[in-house]
Design an enzyme around this catalytic site. Structure first.
Site, short mmCIF file in Angstrom:
data_model
loop_
_atom_site.label_atom_id
_atom_site.label_comp_id
_atom_site.label_asym_id
_atom_site.label_seq_id
_atom_site.Cartn_x
_atom_site.Cartn_y
_atom_site.Cartn_z
N LYS A 113 -37.15 -6.63 -33.61
CA LYS A 113 -35.63 -5.41 -34.42
C LYS A 113 -36.74 -4.56 -35.01
O LYS A 113 -35.95 -3.65 -34.43
CB LYS A 113 -34.91 -6.41 -35.35
N LYS A 125 -40.46 -13.15 -42.05
CA LYS A 125 -39.33 -14.04 -42.68
C LYS A 125 -40.27 -15.00 -44.03
O LYS A 125 -40.71 -15.57 -43.39
CB LYS A 125 -39.02 -14.80 -41.82
N SER A 371 -32.46 -0.46 -44.64
CA SER A 371 -33.38 -1.51 -45.75
C SER A 371 -34.85 -0.68 -46.24
O SER A 371 -35.52 0.08 -47.30
CB SER A 371 -33.69 -2.52 -45.17
P1 NAD Z 1 -21.45 -13.07 -45.48
O1 NAD Z 1 -21.87 -14.23 -46.52
O2 NAD Z 1 -20.63 -11.97 -46.08
O3 NAD Z 1 -20.05 -13.07 -44.60
C1 NAD Z 1 -20.39 -14.82 -44.03
C2 NAD Z 1 -18.81 -14.42 -43.39
O4 NAD Z 1 -19.23 -16.07 -42.58
C3 NAD Z 1 -17.54 -15.17 -44.01
O5 NAD Z 1 -16.49 -13.72 -43.86
C4 NAD Z 1 -17.08 -17.05 -43.84
O6 NAD Z 1 -16.89 -16.47 -44.25
C5 NAD Z 1 -18.18 -16.47 -42.39
N1 NAD Z 1 -18.11 -17.62 -42.41
C6 NAD Z 1 -19.04 -18.90 -42.99
N2 NAD Z 1 -18.51 -20.47 -42.03
C7 NAD Z 1 -18.05 -19.72 -41.37
C8 NAD Z 1 -17.74 -20.52 -39.71
N3 NAD Z 1 -18.18 -22.23 -39.93
N4 NAD Z 1 -17.08 -20.72 -38.95
C9 NAD Z 1 -16.44 -18.63 -39.04
N5 NAD Z 1 -16.90 -18.25 -39.71
C10 NAD Z 1 -17.85 -18.69 -40.76
O7 NAD Z 1 -22.59 -12.33 -44.79
P2 NAD Z 1 -23.26 -11.63 -43.96
O8 NAD Z 1 -24.10 -11.46 -44.27
O9 NAD Z 1 -21.84 -10.64 -43.19
O10 NAD Z 1 -24.05 -12.13 -42.86
C11 NAD Z 1 -23.31 -12.48 -41.71
C12 NAD Z 1 -23.98 -12.58 -40.18
O11 NAD Z 1 -24.72 -11.52 -40.03
C13 NAD Z 1 -25.07 -13.59 -40.21
O12 NAD Z 1 -25.73 -13.87 -39.37
C14 NAD Z 1 -26.72 -12.38 -41.03
O13 NAD Z 1 -27.67 -12.96 -40.67
C15 NAD Z 1 -26.37 -11.64 -39.78
N6 NAD Z 1 -26.98 -10.30 -40.45
C16 NAD Z 1 -26.72 -10.10 -41.81
C17 NAD Z 1 -27.00 -8.81 -42.38
C18 NAD Z 1 -26.84 -7.73 -42.96
O14 NAD Z 1 -27.55 -7.02 -43.57
N7 NAD Z 1 -26.03 -8.23 -44.27
C19 NAD Z 1 -27.65 -7.96 -40.99
C20 NAD Z 1 -28.30 -8.43 -40.22
C21 NAD Z 1 -27.75 -9.47 -39.55
#
Ligand code: NAD
Length: 442
Positions: A113, A125, A371
């Site tokens: 990435k 990680k 970041s």
């Molecule tokens: P977050 O905790 O803010 O949100 C997670 C979301 O998933 C919430 O809306 C929650 O309600 C929902 N959720 C939880 N369990 C669920 C289920 N069983 N079915 C459907 N929805 C469900 O997390 P985030 O930061 O938004 O991250 C979401 C994804 O993005 C993850 O896979 C994370 O690894 C990826 N990601 C995040 C970032 C970042 O900068 N935050 C960067 C790269 C990748």
């Protein structure tokens, strides 16, 4: 684009799951595909040898005092996969399923990435095997600080720079940066990114991942044959990534017809305003009766994924689209905003159906790019305004999407394979710059 007949080099970044039973361990999968792709591309064998195993891994047990007075120990890991292109970068997750195999595979993918985003970073990680939701705030702080104490010689602003991941947030990053600063004897904000703004965090980090996906979709509109006013979007999640991506697309005229949380989903063919839905969710804690434009209905999360739409954006969890439901997916385009939302089996099924899959390592790279900006600002002691951040994010991310799209066409592969080809070429060029077999044998 017609994806039929395109050759596959890489599996999706999803882990093995029910539905993909019998799959090899996550890291073995990653490595097997690296070897296949390197052979296909004629990549120098020195490169494959260097990328075969992580550079360093460290496991520790974190012994902390719980609120009831008892001591408990938690397994913790950190893996620095490859640092040829620069210090390693990658999040720390707190999750009960964390194990070294998963951390190694995730650090491998972070290496790719960062190369796709063309950042001067390698991949890493880390994680702790814990159900963070069962900890009190004070226990969470003790665990976060214990992690840094255990890995203080492993991480560092010039060595390995962690960030938030699942169930870790800005406050956890703030505690960790504070603990590291206390260990080295001076403030060292550049050791970690994703910190609160008041502790050296960057403007624009909060919505960077969602914004990155939005920028990529908007840039590829012509190639994908989509336009805002004619495009129906379903987004799984309403968390940080899902919400900001939905908000920005809606602002530009895309019709958001589905959103969800862990309890269920909201669907309306007439669309909904993600800002109003999120406000409702924040106030009530659920989505059931959140405002929509017409005939909102509450459906299950599983059903939401299978409803007809133009663009499906899984932005919540891993392994959401798998062998059992892939055939029912009716979206023409999938923008993978979560990490690993498709299992390898789902990937195969969807590609056969000519679904265009914009892979996670490109789609959600906006987060690691901002970041990187945070790290640069911390090191320089000079902070950029929000316009500067947005301008730089677009300038770094959009050309990578363009290059990957062209590579897909030139190499007759799918987009995920094209993304890995770009990354592998960049990593390989760096490794070979130290000299390779041909150089030393001549
Ligand atoms: P977050 O905790 O803010 O949100 C997670 C979301 O998933 C919430 O809306 C929650 O309600 C929902 N959720 C939880 N369990 C669920 C289920 N069983 N079915 C459907 N929805 C469900 O997390 P985030 O930061 O938004 O991250 C979401 C994804 O993005 C993850 O896979 C994370 O690894 C990826 N990601 C995040 C970032 C970042 O900068 N935050 C960067 C790269 C990748």
């Amino acid at each position: 684009m017609n994806a039929s007949g395109l050759s596959r080099l890489f599996l999706s970044t999803a882990g093995s799951s029910e539905g993909d039973s019998g799959a090899p361990k996550l890291f073995d999968q990653a490595r097997a595909r690296l070897e296949a792709a390197a052979e296909h591309l004629g990549i120098d064998t020195d490169v494959v040898e260097k990328l075969k195993y992580p550079k360093e891994t460290l496991a520790a047990s974190l012994l902390i005092r719980m609120d009831d007075g008892a001591r408990r120990s938690f397994k913790a890991f950190r893996c620095r996969y490859d640092d040829t292109r620069g210090p390693t970068k990658g999040g720390i997750r707190f999750h009960p399923a964390v194990n070294m195999d998963e951390i190694m595979a995730l650090s491998f993918w972070m290496t790719f990435k960062c190369a796709i985003a063309n950042l001067p970073y390698g991949g890493a990680k880390g994680g702790v095997c814990v159900d963070a939701q069962q900890l009190s705030k004070a226990e969470l702080e003790r665990l976060s600080r214990a992690y840094v104490k255990a890995f203080a010689n492993f991480i560092g602003p010039e060595r390995d720079i962690p960030a938030p991941d699942m169930y870790t947030n800005a406050m956890v990053m703030g505690w960790m940066a504070d603990e590291y600063s206390a260990t080295v004897g001076h403030p060292s904000p550049a050791v970690i990114t994703g910190k609160p703004l008041e502790l050296g965090g960057s403007l624009g980090r909060n919505d960077a991942t969602g914004r990155g996906g939005y920028l990529i979709l908007r840039h590829l509109e012509n190639a994908l044959h989509v336009s805002p006013e004619k495009t129906r979007v379903i987004i799984q999640g309403i968390g940080n990534v899902a919400y900001h991506c939905a908000r920005l697309l809606h602002q530009d005229g895309y019709s958001i017809i589905g959103l969800s949380d862990s309890n269920g989903a909201l669907f309306d063919t007439d669309g909904m305003d993600p800002v109003a839905v999120r406000q409702y969710k924040t106030k009530h804690g659920y989505l059931d009766e959140a405002p929509t434009n017409g005939h909102g209905e509450s459906i299950s999360n599983a059903e939401l994924l299978e409803r007809e739409c133009d663009v499906l954006i899984p932005a919540a969890l891993e392994n959401q689209i798998h062998q059992q439901n892939a055939d029912q997916i009716r979206a023409r385009i999938i923008l993978e905003m979560a990490n690993g939302p498709l299992t390898p089996a789902a990937d195969e099924i969807l590609l056969k159906k000519n679904t265009i899959i914009i892979p996670d390592i490109l789609a959600n790279a906006g987060g690691v790019i901002v970041s990187y900006f945070e790290w640069v600002q911390n090191k320089a002691g000079l902070y950029w305004d929000i316009d500067e951040i947005h301008h730089r994010l677009k300038a770094m991310l959009v050309p990578q999407a363009e290059t990957i799209w062209r590579l897909m066409q030139d190499e007759s592969v799918d987009l995920r394979s094209a993304a890995y080809i770009l990354a592998l070429n960049r990593i390989s060029t760096s490794i070979s710059a130290h000299g390779n077999k041909n150089y030393f044998a001549s």
